[in-house]
Design a protein around this motif. Structure first.
Motif, PDB file in Angstrom:
ATOM      1  N   GLY A  37      77.064  91.969  82.452  1.00 55.91           N
ATOM      2  CA  GLY A  37      77.794  92.991  82.465  1.00 55.91           C
ATOM      3  C   GLY A  37      76.276  94.243  82.811  1.00 55.91           C
ATOM      4  O   GLY A  37      75.359  93.604  82.131  1.00 55.91           O
ATOM      5  N   GLU A  38      76.203  95.195  82.313  1.00 55.32           N
ATOM      6  CA  GLU A  38      75.074  96.350  82.384  1.00 55.32           C
ATOM      7  C   GLU A  38      74.707  96.092  80.771  1.00 55.32           C
ATOM      8  O   GLU A  38      73.543  97.007  80.681  1.00 55.32           O
ATOM      9  N   GLN A  39      75.457  95.771  80.073  1.00 51.22           N
ATOM     10  CA  GLN A  39      75.889  95.841  78.242  1.00 51.22           C
ATOM     11  C   GLN A  39      74.421  94.414  78.159  1.00 51.22           C
ATOM     12  O   GLN A  39      74.212  94.376  76.888  1.00 51.22           O
ATOM     13  N   ILE A  86      84.873  98.032  76.823  1.00 53.34           N
ATOM     14  CA  ILE A  86      83.809  97.015  77.401  1.00 53.34           C
ATOM     15  C   ILE A  86      83.747  96.242  78.124  1.00 53.34           C
ATOM     16  O   ILE A  86      84.778  95.501  77.323  1.00 53.34           O
ATOM     17  N   GLY A  87      83.674  95.638  78.924  1.00 49.82           N
ATOM     18  CA  GLY A  87      83.738  94.435  79.493  1.00 49.82           C
ATOM     19  C   GLY A  87      84.998  94.011  80.310  1.00 49.82           C
ATOM     20  O   GLY A  87      84.949  92.582  80.340  1.00 49.82           O
TER      21      GLY A  87
HETATM   22 MG   LIG Z   1      79.813  95.331  79.957  1.00 50.86          MG
END
Ligand SMILES: [Mg+2]
Ligand SMILES: Nc1ncnc2c1ncn2[C@@H]1O[C@H](COP(=O)(O)OP(=O)(O)OP(=O)(O)O)[C@@H](O)[C@H]1O
Length: 112
Positions: A37-39, A86-87
């Motif tokens: 994802g965005e990380q 997150i995630g």
């Molecule tokens: Mg993520």
């Protein structure tokens, strides 16, 4: 009809499966996948050296449902898959043109 594709944490699969049994979900397909994802994955440390794991194991659940229940299905998956960290994953919804049930040759909503 709508296809609901949810990418979730593997460890939430049992909870999501159980929750979907209690709502108008006729069938599911489950696939082990890898994603980010965005990380862009996570940073890991091994023997003092840090390196990036850019694709993390996730589970993809696909279900095709009647239009009227799509919001209920989304809410059910969200609730069962949520940890708040997150995630947690994502849900994508697309239109489905046609469904055919091979055994009976039924089509459309009747075939789900
Ligand atoms: Mg993520
Ligand atoms: N835009 C996207 N397109 C396709 N797959 C995606 C997308 N965003 C997330 N995914 C899939 O969902 C998985 C989980 O994503 P994740 O929950 O980390 O999203 P996020 O946007 O980074 O949210 P968060 O900030 O909560 O981590 C990813 O590993 C990937 O498989």
């Amino acid at each position: 009809m709508k296809q609901v594709t949810a990418i979730i944490r593997s460890e939430r699969l049992d909870a999501v499966k159980e929750a979907l049994e209690k709502v108008e979900c006729k069938g599911i397909t489950v696939v082990d996948v890898k994603g980010r994802g965005e990380q862009l994955g996570i940073e890991e440390k091994y023997r003092g050296k840090s390196y990036r794991i850019d694709l993390l194991p996730k589970v993809k659940i696909v279900t095709v449902v009647h239009d009227e229940v799509v919001d209920k299905i989304i809410d059910t998956i969200c609730e069962a898959a949520h940890t708040g960290h997150i995630g947690d994953g994502k849900i994508f919804v697309t239109n489905v043109e046609e469904v055919v049930k091979i055994r009976t040759n039924q089509r459309g909503d009747d075939a789900l």
